[in-house]
Design a protein around this motif. Structure first.
Motif, PDB file in Angstrom:
ATOM      1  N   ASN A   1       0.586  -0.991  -0.190  1.00 30.38           N
ATOM      2  CA  ASN A   1       0.367   0.237   0.170  1.00 30.38           C
ATOM      3  C   ASN A   1       1.247   1.743  -0.077  1.00 30.38           C
ATOM      4  OD1 ASN A   1      -3.286  -0.677   0.345  1.00 30.38           O
ATOM      5  ND2 ASN A   1      -2.893  -1.336   1.856  1.00 30.38           N
ATOM      6  N   CYS A   2       1.965   1.073  -0.339  1.00 28.43           N
ATOM      7  CA  CYS A   2       3.214   1.836  -0.532  1.00 28.43           C
ATOM      8  C   CYS A   2       2.604   2.986  -1.620  1.00 28.43           C
ATOM      9  CB  CYS A   2       4.666   1.735   0.293  1.00 28.43           C
ATOM     10  SG  CYS A   2       4.896   0.757   1.601  1.00 28.43           S
ATOM     11  N   VAL A   3       2.241   3.977  -1.960  1.00 28.97           N
ATOM     12  CA  VAL A   3       2.575   4.957  -3.197  1.00 28.97           C
ATOM     13  C   VAL A   3       3.879   6.103  -3.004  1.00 28.97           C
ATOM     14  CG1 VAL A   3      -0.159   5.359  -2.821  1.00 28.97           C
ATOM     15  CG2 VAL A   3       1.623   6.436  -1.906  1.00 28.97           C
ATOM     16  N   LEU A   4       4.092   6.050  -4.684  1.00 34.64           N
ATOM     17  CA  LEU A   4       6.104   6.840  -5.062  1.00 34.64           C
ATOM     18  C   LEU A   4       4.999   8.060  -4.544  1.00 34.64           C
ATOM     19  CD1 LEU A   4       6.382   5.375  -8.280  1.00 34.64           C
ATOM     20  CD2 LEU A   4       7.911   5.246  -6.246  1.00 34.64           C
ATOM     21  N   SER A   5       6.526   8.738  -4.215  1.00 34.22           N
ATOM     22  CA  SER A   5       6.302  10.329  -4.131  1.00 34.22           C
ATOM     23  C   SER A   5       6.447  11.113  -5.202  1.00 34.22           C
ATOM     24  CB  SER A   5       7.476  10.681  -3.107  1.00 34.22           C
ATOM     25  OG  SER A   5       8.751  10.798  -3.814  1.00 34.22           O
ATOM     26  N   CYS A   6       5.455  12.095  -4.947  1.00 33.51           N
ATOM     27  CA  CYS A   6       4.945  13.512  -6.015  1.00 33.51           C
ATOM     28  C   CYS A   6       6.455  14.390  -5.734  1.00 33.51           C
ATOM     29  CB  CYS A   6       3.446  13.090  -5.939  1.00 33.51           C
ATOM     30  SG  CYS A   6       3.287  14.840  -7.434  1.00 33.51           S
ATOM     31  N   PRO A   7       6.868  14.561  -6.398  1.00 32.39           N
ATOM     32  CA  PRO A   7       7.310  14.322  -8.031  1.00 32.39           C
ATOM     33  C   PRO A   7       8.199  12.973  -7.877  1.00 32.39           C
ATOM     34  CG  PRO A   7       8.554  15.986  -8.016  1.00 32.39           C
ATOM     35  CD  PRO A   7       7.315  16.139  -6.598  1.00 32.39           C
ATOM     36  N   GLN A   8       7.931  11.877  -8.433  1.00 34.10           N
ATOM     37  CA  GLN A   8       8.807  10.814  -8.841  1.00 34.10           C
ATOM     38  C   GLN A   8      10.211  11.897  -8.382  1.00 34.10           C
ATOM     39  OE1 GLN A   8       7.399   8.112 -11.799  1.00 34.10           O
ATOM     40  NE2 GLN A   8       9.474   6.689 -11.481  1.00 34.10           N
TER      41      GLN A   8
ATOM     42  N   ILE B   1      14.210  21.603  -9.281  1.00 34.22           N
ATOM     43  CA  ILE B   1      13.683  23.599  -9.361  1.00 34.22           C
ATOM     44  C   ILE B   1      13.963  24.419 -10.150  1.00 34.22           C
ATOM     45  CG2 ILE B   1      15.045  25.612  -8.193  1.00 34.22           C
ATOM     46  CD1 ILE B   1      13.414  23.958  -6.435  1.00 34.22           C
ATOM     47  N   GLN B   2      15.585  23.056 -11.346  1.00 36.04           N
ATOM     48  CA  GLN B   2      15.991  24.003 -12.458  1.00 36.04           C
ATOM     49  C   GLN B   2      15.047  23.776 -13.740  1.00 36.04           C
ATOM     50  OE1 GLN B   2      20.206  21.887 -13.768  1.00 36.04           O
ATOM     51  NE2 GLN B   2      20.516  22.764 -11.516  1.00 36.04           N
ATOM     52  N   MET B   3      14.019  22.564 -13.803  1.00 33.08           N
ATOM     53  CA  MET B   3      13.316  22.854 -14.385  1.00 33.08           C
ATOM     54  C   MET B   3      11.889  23.613 -14.486  1.00 33.08           C
ATOM     55  SD  MET B   3      13.772  19.211 -16.599  1.00 33.08           S
ATOM     56  CE  MET B   3      12.287  17.947 -16.213  1.00 33.08           C
TER      57      MET B   3
ATOM     58  N   PHE C   1      -7.108  13.530 -17.681  1.00 33.91           N
ATOM     59  CA  PHE C   1      -5.785  14.688 -17.636  1.00 33.91           C
ATOM     60  C   PHE C   1      -5.540  14.386 -16.445  1.00 33.91           C
ATOM     61  CE2 PHE C   1      -8.353  17.003 -21.413  1.00 33.91           C
ATOM     62  CZ  PHE C   1      -6.739  17.280 -21.872  1.00 33.91           C
ATOM     63  N   MET C   2      -4.153  14.905 -16.027  1.00 31.33           N
ATOM     64  CA  MET C   2      -3.131  14.557 -15.102  1.00 31.33           C
ATOM     65  C   MET C   2      -1.754  15.127 -14.515  1.00 31.33           C
ATOM     66  SD  MET C   2      -3.707  10.447 -14.874  1.00 31.33           S
ATOM     67  CE  MET C   2      -5.558  10.415 -14.989  1.00 31.33           C
ATOM     68  N   SER C   3      -1.491  14.785 -13.853  1.00 26.66           N
ATOM     69  CA  SER C   3      -0.150  15.399 -13.463  1.00 26.66           C
ATOM     70  C   SER C   3       1.091  14.342 -13.914  1.00 26.66           C
ATOM     71  CB  SER C   3      -0.089  15.634 -12.684  1.00 26.66           C
ATOM     72  OG  SER C   3      -0.448  15.083 -11.130  1.00 26.66           O
ATOM     73  N   GLY C   4       0.643  13.258 -13.497  1.00 26.62           N
ATOM     74  CA  GLY C   4       1.421  12.188 -13.611  1.00 26.62           C
ATOM     75  C   GLY C   4       2.419  12.326 -12.157  1.00 26.62           C
ATOM     76  N   THR C   5       3.758  10.868 -11.846  1.00 24.70           N
ATOM     77  CA  THR C   5       4.261  11.141 -11.303  1.00 24.70           C
ATOM     78  C   THR C   5       5.308  12.166 -11.155  1.00 24.70           C
ATOM     79  OG1 THR C   5       5.538   9.107 -12.435  1.00 24.70           O
ATOM     80  CG2 THR C   5       3.462   8.664 -10.794  1.00 24.70           C
ATOM     81  N   GLY C   6       5.994  12.514 -12.373  1.00 20.19           N
ATOM     82  CA  GLY C   6       6.828  13.727 -12.554  1.00 20.19           C
ATOM     83  C   GLY C   6       6.526  14.052 -14.447  1.00 20.19           C
ATOM     84  N   SER C   7       6.143  14.929 -13.581  1.00 21.58           N
ATOM     85  CA  SER C   7       5.688  16.332 -15.448  1.00 21.58           C
ATOM     86  C   SER C   7       6.223  17.275 -14.903  1.00 21.58           C
ATOM     87  CB  SER C   7       4.466  16.680 -15.299  1.00 21.58           C
ATOM     88  OG  SER C   7       3.487  16.653 -15.051  1.00 21.58           O
ATOM     89  N   LEU C   8       5.900  18.177 -15.714  1.00 23.33           N
ATOM     90  CA  LEU C   8       6.237  20.085 -15.274  1.00 23.33           C
ATOM     91  C   LEU C   8       5.252  20.449 -15.411  1.00 23.33           C
ATOM     92  CD1 LEU C   8       9.272  21.318 -16.604  1.00 23.33           C
ATOM     93  CD2 LEU C   8       9.080  20.816 -14.282  1.00 23.33           C
TER      94      LEU C   8
ATOM     95  N   GLY D   1      18.931  15.242 -19.255  1.00 29.36           N
ATOM     96  CA  GLY D   1      19.723  16.206 -20.635  1.00 29.36           C
ATOM     97  C   GLY D   1      18.346  16.324 -21.293  1.00 29.36           C
ATOM     98  N   ALA D   2      17.453  14.387 -21.338  1.00 32.50           N
ATOM     99  CA  ALA D   2      16.530  14.057 -22.580  1.00 32.50           C
ATOM    100  C   ALA D   2      15.133  15.006 -22.149  1.00 32.50           C
ATOM    101  CB  ALA D   2      16.715  12.775 -22.812  1.00 32.50           C
ATOM    102  N   TYR D   3      15.559  14.449 -20.255  1.00 31.22           N
ATOM    103  CA  TYR D   3      13.825  15.334 -20.427  1.00 31.22           C
ATOM    104  C   TYR D   3      13.654  16.785 -20.369  1.00 31.22           C
ATOM    105  CZ  TYR D   3       9.819  14.108 -17.614  1.00 31.22           C
ATOM    106  OH  TYR D   3       8.835  13.892 -17.049  1.00 31.22           O
ATOM    107  N   PHE D   4      15.161  17.700 -19.948  1.00 28.91           N
ATOM    108  CA  PHE D   4      15.020  19.009 -19.961  1.00 28.91           C
ATOM    109  C   PHE D   4      14.839  19.162 -21.312  1.00 28.91           C
ATOM    110  CE2 PHE D   4      16.828  22.548 -20.190  1.00 28.91           C
ATOM    111  CZ  PHE D   4      16.745  23.265 -18.875  1.00 28.91           C
ATOM    112  N   THR D   5      14.938  18.321 -22.453  1.00 32.97           N
ATOM    113  CA  THR D   5      15.252  19.356 -24.023  1.00 32.97           C
ATOM    114  C   THR D   5      13.984  19.137 -24.371  1.00 32.97           C
ATOM    115  OG1 THR D   5      17.259  18.431 -24.058  1.00 32.97           O
ATOM    116  CG2 THR D   5      16.086  19.027 -26.596  1.00 32.97           C
ATOM    117  N   PHE D   6      12.896  17.929 -23.641  1.00 37.72           N
ATOM    118  CA  PHE D   6      11.689  18.297 -23.962  1.00 37.72           C
ATOM    119  C   PHE D   6      10.711  18.916 -23.968  1.00 37.72           C
ATOM    120  CE2 PHE D   6       7.224  16.221 -23.113  1.00 37.72           C
ATOM    121  CZ  PHE D   6       6.564  15.286 -24.489  1.00 37.72           C
TER     122      PHE D   6
END
Length: 618
Positions: free
Chosen positions: A207-214, A223-225, A363-370, A483-488
């Motif tokens: 019953n453990c859930v991932l933290s947000c953001p992942q 913070i840079q993102m 529509f949702m933010s997801g575990t790791g997004s901006l 790098g790839a995530y930042f560029t996206f």
């Protein structure tokens, strides 16, 4: 009397007597975390130091053990019984003797240890059931001779502890205790409030859930993102508003390119609004409204910003494709259908592609997004990536054909070279924006292809959390590189700036603003007065600006920046004449319009005549 044969057979273990330990009550569980209070046979008689410091340390050890047991679910049987055994080991029952005030502990029976290990072989590393001093079969022997105990040669026997009966009578009311290592959060997924579709990502079967953001990256990387997104979105928003005002409101000529620029800028405004609203509320506050829960469509701010971004990027792709087709039509000189039908088509398609995910609560933010966007695979593929792929394919074909035309014309070195040069600006824009969309397309599907790999790395992340001494700050999940995530996310926030750099800074845009200011009733007198000081007269008969090229001299009715319907361009010459002090001359300006002819001699004679006329008037 206990003989040596029994000892050799490991039925008994030997224990040491510690005068500082007494039989005291259990220190109790913390207010925030249940542990052993309901799992001890007698929580009023615990073998403990007088100040109970050993119990404080034992609580930390038991909590860490329960964390490890949490992630053994599905691999082991009867883990609740194992917790009873662990509590008995670290908080042993106590026997008070009448021999010098000595208190002695009960050790867990070997049979109980064997049952725990048999039900969960993974615990065999932590439980050495073969050690009789820790897990005696019958009991533990203590030498109390120095305390005056003389019976049985001074050997005092304490039977081993077996919580089996207590467990069977109590387990119905005391369930298995799950503890999630930080930063994971414990939620009860059987509760309708904490279902997965409410924004929780469970690490099954726990019953453990991932933290947000992942935690793909460390906090300083996020913070840079956030900063990049905040700065670029704000600049892109301002640049897009400028383009809308320039080419959509101030420009009098509604050419195909001007309309494409305007509508694409509207789409980038909508995309930028998502970030502006998000950082206005706060990235983590909007995207992660509760610990361990990411925002979903029913969260109003997430639903609105997600809809803004989706309709923005969808219309952006459609208008980029439209501009690619317009570019090819100009180079090949074929007539397109009425532009109003294109506007209607793009608008309808955009609305349909918005309604589909809205109806599916996608529509949702997801575990790791901006930001909030479509996160359900079938919806995002059907409502964006497949239409986007089709549009990219059509636009790419148009670009290839345009490049081919450039190659042909450059080889022929014909007079149409000038016509082609007018299309460099829209060609550059289409190429840059199309390349950005292509990168987004590649990144997304590469990320989807590696999704199973990322999920397979979760156990390693959990093991890191279980062994971490820094609260899990040094542990990261596997995912796309920074790098790839930042560029996206960088490319999705760059479109407005790209259009501004190509079109908003052009001479045509400057002319549109100057003409609008010059013809404005408030500014016009000041312009005339300033220009008259230099003996200059400026006259605008119409707005001859076009976003699609760099030629301000002639446009056809369709708004292209070269007169395709005539073999010869039209030239208009304005001669501004300064008024002399001679009272006989009462005219302020002489404007001569000369239509060029095909006969060069006539052109020369007209040019000479105009020069003589200009000299005489001066």
């Amino acid at each position: 009397m206990i003989n040596s044969v029994e000892i050799i057979n490991d039925e008994y273990g030997f224990g040491l007597v510690d005068d500082s330990f007494k039989c005291l009550s259990y220190i109790g569980d913390s207010n925030s975390q249940r542990l052993c209070y309901n799992k001890l046979i007698n929580n009023q008689l615990i073998y403990s130091t007088i100040n109970k410091t050993n119990q404080i340390q034992s609580l930390k050890t038991v909590e860490q053990s329960f964390k490890q047991l949490t992630f053994l679910q599905g691999k082991c049987l009867n883990l609740n019984f194992a917790q009873y055994g662990i509590c008995d080991i670290y908080f042993p029952s106590c026997v008070e003797t009448n021999i010098g005030g000595i208190s002695l502990p009960k050790r867990l029976c070997k049979s109980v240890c064997n049952k725990i290990v048999n039900d969960c072989p993974s615990l065999g590393v932590s439980f050495d059931c073969s050690d009789p001093n820790k897990f005696p079969s019958i009991g533990t022997l203590y030498n109390l001779t120095k305390y005056g105990y003389m019976e049985n040669n001074g050997i005092y026997e304490v039977e081993c502890s077996d919580p089996t009966n207590y467990y069977e009578n109590n387990s119905a009311n005391d369930q298995f205790i799950e503890i999630c290592p930080s930063p994971l959060v414990l939620r009860n997924q059987s509760d309708s409030r904490y279902k997965e579709d409410k924004g929780y990502t469970y690490l099954s079967p726990t019953n453990c859930v991932l933290s947000c953001p992942q935690p793909f990256f460390k906090h300083n990387k996020w913070i840079q993102m956030y900063r990049m997104s905040k700065v670029l979105s704000t600049i892109s928003f301002v640049c897009s508003i400028y383009n809308i005002i320039t080419f959509g409101l101030l420009s009098k000529i509604k050419s195909k390119y001007n309309l494409c620029i305007t509508f694409f800028s509207v789409s980038t405004v909508l995309m930028s609004l998502m970030d502006i609203v998000t950082y206005g509320i706060g990235y983590e506050e909007l995207l992660c409204p509760e610990p361990g829960r990411y925002a979903i469509q029913s969260d109003a701010a997430c639903g609105v910003t997600g809809a803004f971004f989706h309709i923005g990027i969808t219309t952006g792709v459609l208008w980029w494709t439209t501009m690619s087709i317009c570019l090819y039509s100009e180079v090949k000189r074929f007539k397109m259908i009425s532009f109003r039908y294109i506007i209607i088509f793009n608008s309808i398609i955009s609305l349909i592609l918005l309604i589909i995910p809205l109806s599916g609560q996608a529509f949702m933010s997801g575990t790791g997004s901006l930001g909030c966007w479509i996160r359900k695979t079938w919806y995002v593929n059907g409502a964006f990536w497949i239409p986007c792929g089709i549009s990219l394919f059509v636009g790419a074909i148009c670009i290839v054909l345009v490049i081919y035309e450039i190659f042909k014309i450059s080889r022929n070195l014909s007079k149409d070279n000038k016509t082609l040069m007018f299309q460099i600006r829209p060609f550059l824009c289409v190429l840059l924006v199309g390349g950005s969309f292509l990168y987004l397309f590649i990144f997304y599907f590469n990320n989807e292809r590696n999704l199973d790999k990322y999920k397979a790395a979760i156990p390693s992340y959990v093991q890191c959390l279980l062994s971490s001494t820094s609260g899990g700050e040094d542990c990261l999940t596997d995912g796309p590189g920074f790098g790839a995530y930042f560029t996206f996310y960088f490319f999705t926030r760059l479109f407005g700036i790209t259009f501004f750099c190509i079109y908003g800074t052009s001479k045509i845009a400057r002319d549109i603003w100057f003409e609008s200011a010059y013809n404005h009733p408030f500014f016009h007198p000041y312009f005339v007065k300033c220009l008259s000081l230099f003996g200059i007269s400026k006259h605008f008969s119409s707005n001859s600006s076009n976003g699609g090229g760099s030629n301000p001299k002639g446009f056809n009715r369709n708004g292209s920046n070269y007169n395709m319907k005539q073999n010869k361009p039209k030239t208009t010459i304005d001669l501004s004449v300064i008024e002399s002090t001679n009272k006989q001359d009462s005219e302020n300006e002489l404007e001569i319009t000369i239509e060029t002819k095909e006969n060069p001699s006539v052109d020369n004679s007209i040019e000479n005549t105009s020069k003589d006329s200009n000299t005489n008037s001066l």
